[in-house]
Motif scaffolding. Structure first.
Motif, short mmCIF file in Angstrom:
data_model
loop_
_atom_site.label_atom_id
_atom_site.label_comp_id
_atom_site.label_asym_id
_atom_site.label_seq_id
_atom_site.Cartn_x
_atom_site.Cartn_y
_atom_site.Cartn_z
N ARG A 9 0.86 -1.19 0.00
CA ARG A 9 0.00 0.00 0.00
C ARG A 9 0.90 1.24 0.00
O ARG A 9 1.40 1.65 1.04
N PRO A 10 1.08 1.86 -1.18
CA PRO A 10 1.98 3.04 -1.25
C PRO A 10 1.36 4.31 -0.65
O PRO A 10 2.08 5.21 -0.23
N PRO A 61 9.99 -2.53 -6.57
CA PRO A 61 10.00 -4.00 -6.55
C PRO A 61 11.21 -4.57 -5.80
O PRO A 61 11.10 -5.61 -5.15
N GLU A 62 12.34 -3.88 -5.89
CA GLU A 62 13.53 -4.35 -5.18
C GLU A 62 13.33 -4.29 -3.67
O GLU A 62 13.74 -5.19 -2.92
N GLU A 63 12.68 -3.20 -3.21
CA GLU A 63 12.42 -3.07 -1.78
C GLU A 63 11.46 -4.18 -1.31
O GLU A 63 11.66 -4.79 -0.26
N VAL A 64 10.41 -4.39 -2.10
CA VAL A 64 9.44 -5.43 -1.72
C VAL A 64 10.12 -6.80 -1.69
O VAL A 64 9.91 -7.60 -0.76
N ALA A 65 10.97 -7.08 -2.69
CA ALA A 65 11.69 -8.36 -2.72
C ALA A 65 12.61 -8.50 -1.51
O ALA A 65 12.72 -9.58 -0.91
N LEU A 66 13.27 -7.39 -1.12
CA LEU A 66 14.14 -7.42 0.06
C LEU A 66 13.34 -7.72 1.32
O LEU A 66 13.75 -8.54 2.15
N TYR A 67 12.16 -7.06 1.44
CA TYR A 67 11.34 -7.29 2.63
C TYR A 67 10.87 -8.75 2.69
O TYR A 67 10.83 -9.36 3.77
#
Length: 338
Positions: A9-10, A61-67
């Motif tokens: 949710r941005p 997407p990179e942040e979501v993948a990291l999380y």
């Protein structure tokens, strides 16, 4: 989210999937943007890894993948920590159970190395403390000599752990043990069995041992007492038999001969009396009858005390003779089978 997918949710305030109340609740917590990563266990949500920003944020997407990667690592770490906690609790329970037992218990792994033992194991092997207990099988060969009941030293391959690791099981196998450096000896009873994994392979061995030194001594004392009791019983029977023989001999040699003398003398006196002395003659006849009856009774008593057939022909013939006498006296059929 309930399907196990990450929810991004941005902008909470502009998110059309949230109700006004849900937006107000987020605002009260100063949550402007969030990433919710569900942590699944066996297909069900077990926990949620939650990342948030105070204002709107365009999550890459990179942040979501990291999380998601961090969430997975946290899940793995948590599960590992929980498993270790359960293992520690199980180990503590096992240790408490082992310590409560008076029998010596040892658990070995598939290579024969000791992984668990109780205080009774320390005492059984005459160690002063747990620190002295070797954890490898080879060390025991230089410390303890084990022999079978036949006195034959048992090779290491015949020791309980080795046999259990070969898949053998046994209960109450008695052995004799000796500490090599002190010469102390004691007797033990061992039971052992393999520990098998879920796939059936042997993963270890468990051995239970008990000190039976005092039991052996008690058994020896009981055996000695039993032997002495048998000796005394035999001596009593022999004494009784000797007394029977003595009484029978005295009855035969003394009383029976005296009665026979009385009967002969009375019969002689009858011949010397005149026919007119009927009273005296009747009395002497009565004496003869009584004497003969007494002689018969004496013979029966002598025969009952020590049957001559027992002396001459043995037990079987004596028993057959008793059965014959019983048939004659009672008219009841009776036969001996020896």
């Amino acid at each position: 989210f309930r399907a196990g997918r990450t929810v991004v949710r941005p902008d909470i305030a502009a998110d059309a999937t949230l109700t006004a109340a849900e937006k107000a609740a987020h605002a009260a917590l100063q949550l402007g943007a969030t990433v919710n990563v569900p942590l699944l266990k066996q297909g069900r949500i077990h926990a949620v890894f939650f990342v948030h920003a105070r204002g709107p944020r365009a999550w890459t997407p990179e942040e979501v993948a990291l999380y998601e990667e961090v969430a997975e690592r946290i899940r793995a770490d948590v599960e590992r920590a929980l498993a270790e906690a359960r293992l520690r609790a199980t180990k503590s329970t096992l240790e408490a159970a082992l310590e409560s037992m008076t029998d010596a218990i040892v658990i070995a792994d598939a290579q024969g190395r000791i992984v668990q033992f109780n205080t009774a194991f320390v005492r059984f092997h005459r160690f002063a403390s747990r620190a002295e207990v070797p954890l490898t099988p080879a060390a025991y060969r230089d410390l303890i000599e084990v022999t079978g009941r036949d006195g034959r030293p048992l090779p290491a391959s015949e020791w309980a752990v080795r046999r259990a690791l070969r898949g053998e099981s046994a209960t109450d196998k008695e052995v004799d043990l000796r500490r090599i450096e002190t010469g102390e000896r004691w007797a033990g009873s061992r039971s052992f069995a393999p520990i098998r994994a879920d796939d059936g392979r042997i993963a270890g061995a468990v051995v239970v041992a008990r000190d039976i030194t005092e039991l052996r001594r008690t058994q020896a004392r009981l055996q000695s007492a039993h032997t002495e009791l048998q000796r005394l019983s035999t001596a009593r029977v022999e004494a009784q038999e000797d007394e029977r023989r003595r009484i029978a001999r005295e009855l035969h040699d003394d009383l029976q001969q005296s009665l026979a003398t009385i009967a002969i003398d009375a019969a002689t006196a009858i011949e010397d009396l005149s026919p007119r002395e009927t009273a005296a003659t009747d009395t002497l006849h009565a004496i003869v009858r009584i004497a003969e009856q007494a002689i018969a009774s004496t013979r029966r008593i002598v025969r009952d005390l020590r049957p001559q057939v027992l002396e001459d022909l043995g037990l079987a013939a004596a028993l057959e003779g008793l059965a014959h006498q019983f048939r004659q006296r009672t008219h009841i059929d009776c036969r001996g089978d020896v």
